[in-house]
Design an enzyme around this catalytic site. Structure first.
Site, short mmCIF file in Angstrom:
data_model
loop_
_atom_site.label_atom_id
_atom_site.label_comp_id
_atom_site.label_asym_id
_atom_site.label_seq_id
_atom_site.Cartn_x
_atom_site.Cartn_y
_atom_site.Cartn_z
N HIS A 81 0.83 -1.22 0.00
CA HIS A 81 0.00 0.00 0.00
C HIS A 81 0.86 1.26 0.00
O HIS A 81 0.51 2.26 0.62
CB HIS A 81 -0.94 0.02 1.21
CG HIS A 81 -1.94 -1.09 1.22
ND1 HIS A 81 -3.21 -0.96 0.72
CD2 HIS A 81 -1.87 -2.37 1.68
CE1 HIS A 81 -3.87 -2.09 0.87
NE2 HIS A 81 -3.08 -2.97 1.44
N ASN A 154 -10.30 -2.75 2.47
CA ASN A 154 -10.01 -2.72 1.03
C ASN A 154 -11.28 -2.45 0.24
O ASN A 154 -12.37 -2.43 0.81
CB ASN A 154 -9.42 -4.06 0.57
CG ASN A 154 -7.94 -4.22 0.94
OD1 ASN A 154 -7.25 -3.26 1.23
ND2 ASN A 154 -7.48 -5.45 0.92
N TYR A 368 0.88 -3.95 12.29
CA TYR A 368 0.88 -2.53 11.93
C TYR A 368 1.68 -1.67 12.91
O TYR A 368 2.39 -0.75 12.50
CB TYR A 368 -0.56 -2.03 11.76
CG TYR A 368 -1.24 -2.64 10.55
CD1 TYR A 368 -1.47 -4.01 10.48
CD2 TYR A 368 -1.65 -1.87 9.49
CE1 TYR A 368 -2.09 -4.58 9.38
CE2 TYR A 368 -2.27 -2.43 8.38
CZ TYR A 368 -2.49 -3.79 8.33
OH TYR A 368 -3.09 -4.35 7.25
FE1 HDE Z 1 -2.38 -4.71 5.57
N1 HDE Z 1 -0.56 -3.89 5.99
N2 HDE Z 1 -1.69 -6.52 6.19
N3 HDE Z 1 -4.11 -5.60 4.99
N4 HDE Z 1 -3.04 -2.97 4.90
C1 HDE Z 1 -0.23 -2.61 5.81
O1 HDE Z 1 0.90 -1.28 7.40
C2 HDE Z 1 -0.57 -6.73 6.88
C3 HDE Z 1 -4.45 -6.90 5.14
C4 HDE Z 1 -4.31 -2.68 4.46
O2 HDE Z 1 -3.20 3.57 3.99
C5 HDE Z 1 1.10 -2.27 6.43
O3 HDE Z 1 1.29 0.93 7.72
C6 HDE Z 1 -0.48 -8.10 7.32
C7 HDE Z 1 -5.84 -7.11 4.88
C8 HDE Z 1 -4.39 -1.29 4.06
O4 HDE Z 1 -1.51 3.42 5.38
C9 HDE Z 1 1.55 -3.59 7.08
C10 HDE Z 1 -1.61 -8.70 6.82
C11 HDE Z 1 -6.34 -5.87 4.57
C12 HDE Z 1 -3.14 -0.77 4.30
C13 HDE Z 1 0.41 -4.50 6.72
C14 HDE Z 1 -2.36 -7.70 6.13
C15 HDE Z 1 -5.25 -4.95 4.64
C16 HDE Z 1 -2.32 -1.83 4.82
C17 HDE Z 1 2.08 -1.65 5.46
C18 HDE Z 1 -2.00 -10.16 6.96
C19 HDE Z 1 -7.77 -5.51 4.19
C20 HDE Z 1 -2.68 0.65 4.03
C21 HDE Z 1 2.28 -0.22 5.93
C22 HDE Z 1 -2.12 -10.60 8.31
C23 HDE Z 1 -8.71 -5.75 5.27
C24 HDE Z 1 -2.92 1.55 5.18
C25 HDE Z 1 1.45 -0.09 7.10
C26 HDE Z 1 -2.51 2.97 4.82
C27 HDE Z 1 -0.99 -1.68 5.23
C28 HDE Z 1 0.39 -5.78 7.13
C29 HDE Z 1 -3.57 -8.00 5.46
C30 HDE Z 1 -5.43 -3.56 4.34
C31 HDE Z 1 2.90 -4.11 6.65
C32 HDE Z 1 0.66 -8.71 8.11
C33 HDE Z 1 -6.60 -8.42 4.97
C34 HDE Z 1 -5.61 -0.57 3.49
O5 HDE Z 1 1.65 -3.45 8.47
#
Ligand code: HDE
Length: 698
Positions: A81, A154, A368
Site C-alpha cells: 500500500h 479494502n 501494523y
Molecule cells: Fe495490511 N498492511 N496486512 N491488509 N493494509 C499494511 O501497514 C498486513 C491486510 C491494508 O493507507 C502495512 O502501515 C499483514 C488485509 C491497508 O496506510 C503492514 C496482513 C487488509 C493498508 C500491513 C495484512 C489490509 C495496509 C504496510 C495479513 C484488508 C494501508 C504499511 C495478516 C482488510 C494503510 C502499514 C494505509 C498496510 C500488514 C492483510 C489492508 C505491513 C501482516 C486483509 C488498506 O503493516
C-alpha cells in the site's frame, strides 16, 4: 526569532508543553528565512566560499544544515500500500446504535466525528501509477472522543489468504521479482501466478482481482469493506458480529482494461488528481457506512465460516443497514506530514468495538504497530499530529526517540503515593469506562489445545468464487475471463497456467474453458478440491454493471472543438453538463484555444495531445466542416474518438464532425448521438453491448 505566535500548546502524556508549529516552516515572525536553530539567513543563493572562485567552506552551517536535512527527507515507504492518496473529512451517524454498541461515535444522531481516509494500491511503490489492476486499500481513521478507531479495509470484500502466516509469501510473490526488480505494480508475472495457483484458498479473491473491481474509474466510485468479521459490544456487554461496508454516493464505476492501460500513459496520477480536484472544487466525495449485524446462531446456520476472510455474506442473505455517512471535504495541506506519515493500525479500536478470532485479523493486530516503528523510526509516532488522538490521552509511557512532550513532575510509575506529598500523581486506570475485551469464550470453548490448524469450513475454496462468477453480467464475466487470459499470457513458466485453470474448473467449467482457449492450452484436469464446492444463490449486489448509476454527476465530459466551431452549441453543452453535476472539459489542439464561428476565442482546459479521451467519461465533438477537415490529419483527434468508442463511451457530435467519426471507425449505436439532450442522457452510461464490436473477449 520565532515569536510566541509560532508556538502552540499541545497536550501530552501527563504534561503540558510548548512545541513549534511545524507547518509554519523555518521562517520567523517577520517572514524571514531562518535555520532550524532559529538563526536568520542572509543569503539563500550562495554558499560560503573562500574567494569568489574558491572552494566552499565546511564552516557554512547554513549550507550543511540545508543539505543534511534534504538528504534525510525520505522515510521507508510502506511495504504494501505504498502508493496512496488521502483526505480529511467527517463521519455523521444517522441514529443511535446504543442497542448494539456503546462506541461513543455511534450514540447521538447527527453527531460528527472527524476522520482521515487514505486510499492506496497494494503492489506498486510510492511512485507507481494509479490505475494498475490491483486491490485498493480503503483505510479510515476516526478521531473519536474515546480514542482513535482505525477501520483498515479494502475495496474488495474478501482477501487472498485465510491465515496471517501466508501474508509475506503473498506479498513477496506479487511484488517485483527478486532478481530482476520488475514488473512494478502488477500481478501479471511468474511468481504471483506460481504461488496463487498453488494456493486454492486464493481463488475467490483472484476472481475479484480479475474483475472490474480492480480497475476503478475513481477512488470516489469504489465500495469499501472491513472484510473481517468484527464485533460491536453494547453497554450490557452483549456482542454482535458485524461486517462493515462503505457505499459510494456516486455509485460504483470501473474503467475498461484497455482504458486503464492507456490511463497509465496519459496520467500517472489519475486517481490522485481526481480525488484532489473533486475536493478542491467542492464536490465532496461521500460514502455511507453500512453494517451487516448478526449473532452466533445466524453464523452457525451459514455453510461457511464467518471467521474465514475469504468469505463474504451476500447482502441478499443479510441486508446491509446504513448507519451513517462519511464526507471527505478537505485536502491534506502537506502530503508527507499527513498522507505519508499517517499510521493506520487495525488494533486501534474503541470501547464498543472488538475483534474476532479471524486468523488473518489476529496477525494484523501485531503487524501494523511493528511496521510504524520501522517506517516512522520511533515509538513516539503517535505524537505526529495526523496520528495523535484528538481526545486527551495520558499514561506513564516516557522518553524514546523524538519525544515531543515534556511531562512535569516525578510521577512516571504507578501505583504511587506522591499525592500524599502534594505532588502530581498522574492518571489512573478506569474499570468502569476503560476498554474491556469481550470474553468470547462460548464461541471457541470446544476448540481445546494449541494447534496449528484451520477450522473445517475454511477448506471450501470454491463455492463463493463460483457464486461471484454467477452474479456477474455476461459482459463482466467476459472481462474476468479476459483478465485471467491477459495475466496468464504473461507467465513464462509453462506448468503454471494449467495448474491455475485446473483450479478454475472447480469454479465454473465455462470460465476455465474460456481461459484455456484464451491462452491457447489444452483444458487440463480438474484439481482435486479440499472440500467439494456447493452452489450458492447468485448475489446481484456483487455486480458493478447491475448496480451502476446512470449519471454524469462527478464525471467529466470532454468537448472537442476547433477553429470555426459553433460557440452557442458549446455554451449549451457546458450548461447542461454542469446542470447535471458533471464537469465539462474543453479540449482543443492548442491550450490557448480556438477561434469560434463568431470570431471569439475560446480558451481550452486541455490540449488535445495531452488530454486523450480516456481521461473523460464521454465526448462531444463540436466541429465545423473546415475544423473537421483539419482534424482528420491529426492522429490525436482520430485516436480521441476511436478510444472513446472503444471504451464504450457516449459520443455526441455535430453533423459536420461525421467524417472524423468515420475515420475513427465509429459505428452507429445508442451511444452515438447528436448534441441534443439525447447526448446528455447517454453521457451518464457506458455501452457494454458495443464491446464485441471493438475487441474479442475471452
Ligand atoms: Fe495490511 N498492511 N496486512 N491488509 N493494509 C499494511 O501497514 C498486513 C491486510 C491494508 O493507507 C502495512 O502501515 C499483514 C488485509 C491497508 O496506510 C503492514 C496482513 C487488509 C493498508 C500491513 C495484512 C489490509 C495496509 C504496510 C495479513 C484488508 C494501508 C504499511 C495478516 C482488510 C494503510 C502499514 C494505509 C498496510 C500488514 C492483510 C489492508 C505491513 C501482516 C486483509 C488498506 O503493516
Amino acid at each position: 526569532m520565532a515569536s510566541k505566535a509560532d508556538y502552540e500548546t499541545v497536550r501530552g502524556n501527563g504534561g503540558e508543553t510548548h512545541q513549534r508549529v511545524s507547518e509554519k516552516g523555518p521562517h520567523d515572525a517577520a517572514g524571514h528565512l531562518t535555520t532550524n536553530q532559529g538563526i536568520r539567513v542572509s543569503d539563500n543563493q550562495n554558499s560560503l566560499k573562500s574567494g569568489a572562485r574558491g572552494p566552499t567552506l565546511l564552516e557554512d552551517f547554513v549550507l550543511r544544515e540545508k543539505i543534511f536535512h534534504f538528504d534525510h527527507e525520505r522515510i521507508p515507504e510502506r511495504i504494501v500500500h505504498a502508493r496512496g492518496s488521502a483526505a480529511h473529512g467527517f463521519f455523521e451517524v444517522y441514529e443511535s446504535l446504543a442497542d448494539i454498541t456503546k462506541a461513543d461515535l455511534f450514540q447521538r444522531p447527527g453527531e460528527k466525528t472527524p476522520l482521515f481516509t487514505r486510499f492506496s494500491t497494494v503492489a506498486g511503490g510510492a511512485g507507481s501509477v494509479d490505475t494498475p489492476r490491483d486491490v485498493r486499500g480503503f483505510a479510515v481513521k476516526f478521531y473519536t472522543q474515546e480514542g482513535n478507531w482505525d477501520l483498515v479495509g479494502n475495496n474488495i470484500p474478501v482477501f487472498f489468504i485465510q491465515d496471517a502466516i501466508k501474508f509475506p509469501d503473498l506479498v513477496h510473490s506479487v511484488k517485483m521479482e527478486a532478481d530482476r526488480a520488475y514488473p512494478q505494480a502488477g500481478s501479471a508475472h511468474d511468481t504471483f501466478w506460481d504461488w496463487a495457483s498453488l494456493m486454492p484458498e486464493t481463488t475467490h479473491m483472484l476472481m475479484w482481482a480479475m474483475s472490474d473491481r480492480a480497475i476503478p474509474r475513481s477512488l470516489r466510485m469504489m465500495e469499501g469493506f472491513g472484510i473481517h468479521t468484527f464485533r460491536l459490544v453494547n453497554a450490557a456487554g452483549k456482542s454482535t458480529f458485524v461486517k462493515f461496508h462503505w457505499k459510494p454516493k456516486l455509485g460504483m464505476q470501473s474503467t475498461l482494461w484497455d482504458e486503464a492501460l492507456k490511463l497509465q500513459a496519459a496520467d500517472n496520477d489519475y486517481h490522485r488528481r481526481d480525488l484532489h480536484e473533486a475536493i478542491a472544487m467542492g464536490a465532496f466525495p461521500e460514502w455511507e457506512l453500512g453494517i451487516q449485524a448478526f449473532d452466533q446462531k445466524f453464523a452457525d446456520g451459514l455453510p461457511y465460516d464467518v471467521l474465514d476472510p475469504t468469505k463474504l455474506i451476500p447482502e441478499e442473505v443479510l441486508p446491509v443497514r446504513l448507519i451513517g455517512r462519511m464526507v471527505l471535504d478537505r485536502n491534506p495541506e502537506n502530503f508527507f506530514a499527513e498522507t505519508e506519515q499517517v499510521a493506520f493500525c487495525p488494533a486501534n479500536i474503541v470501547p464498543g468495538v472488538d475483534f474476532t478470532n479471524d486468523p488473518l485479523l489476529q496477525g494484523r493486530l501485531f503487524s501494523y504497530l511493528d511496521t510504524q516503528k520501522s517506517r516512522l523510526g520511533t515509538a513516539n509516532f503517535h505524537q505526529i499530529p495526523i496520528n495523535a488522538p484528538k481526545c486527551p490521552f495520558a499514561n506513564f509511557q516516557r522518553d524514546g526517540q523524538m519525544q515531543m512532550n515534556v511531562p512535569k513532575g516525578r510521577a512516571n510509575y504507578e501505583p504511587n503515593s506522591l499525592g500524599d506529598a502534594g505532588e502530581e500523581t498522574g492518571p489512573r486506570e478506569c474499570p468502569a469506562t476503560g476498554f474491556t475485551t469481550f470474553e468470547g469464550r462460548a464461541e471457541h470453548e470446544e476448540e481445546g489445545g494449541k494447534l496449528r490448524v484451520r477450522a473445517e469450513l475454511f477448506a471450501d475454496h470454491y463455492s463463493q468464487a463460483r457464486m461471484l462468477f454467477h452474479s456477474l453480467t455476461d459482459n463482466e464475466k467476459a472481462h474476468v475471463a479476459s483478465s485471467f487470459t491477459f495475466e496468464l499470457s504473461k507467465v513464462g513458466l509453462a506448468h503454471v497456467p494449467p495448474r491455475l485453470v485446473g483450479n478454475l474448473l472447480n469454479v465454473d467449467e465455462t470460465l476455465a474453458r474460456r481461459v484455456a482457449n484464451g491462452i491457447g492450452i489444452q483444458l487440463p484436469k480438474k484439481n482435486a478440491a479440499a472440500r467439494e464446492p456447493i452452489d450458492m444463490k447468485p448475489s446481484k449486489a456483487l455486480s458493478i454493471q447491475a448496480n451502476m448509476k446512470e449519471t454524469i454527476e462527478g464525471r467529466s465530459v470532454g468537448i472537442l472543438y476547433a477553429d470555426g466551431s459553433d460557440g452557442k452549441v458549446i455554451v449549451r453543452l457546458v450548461k447542461a453538463i454542469k446542470g447535471k453535476g458533471g464537469r465539462p472539459v474543453l479540449i482543443s489542439t492548442k491550450v490557448g484555444g480556438a477561434t469560434l464561428a463568431d470570431g471569439s476565442k475560446l480558451k481550452a482546459d486541455g490540449q488535445l495531445a495531452g488530454t486523450p479521451s480516456q481521461t473523460v467519461d464521454a465526448i462531444a465533438v463540436v466541429l465545423s466542416s473546415e475544423g473537421c477537415k483539419a482534424l482528420l490529419k491529426e492522429g490525436a483527434a482520430v485516436q480521441f474518438v476511436m478510444d472513446a468508442f472503444g471504451h464504450l463511451k457516449a459520443i455526441g457530435h455535430s453533423p459536420e464532425a461525421k467524417p472524423l467519426l468515420d475515420k475513427a471507425g465509429v459505428e452507429p449505436d445508442a451511444g452515438v448521438t447528436d448534441l441534443s439532450d439525447l447526448f446528455i442522457a447517454a453521457a451518464g452510461k457506458r455501452f457494454f453491448d458495443r464491446e464485441p464490436k471493438v475487441r474479442t473477449l475471452a
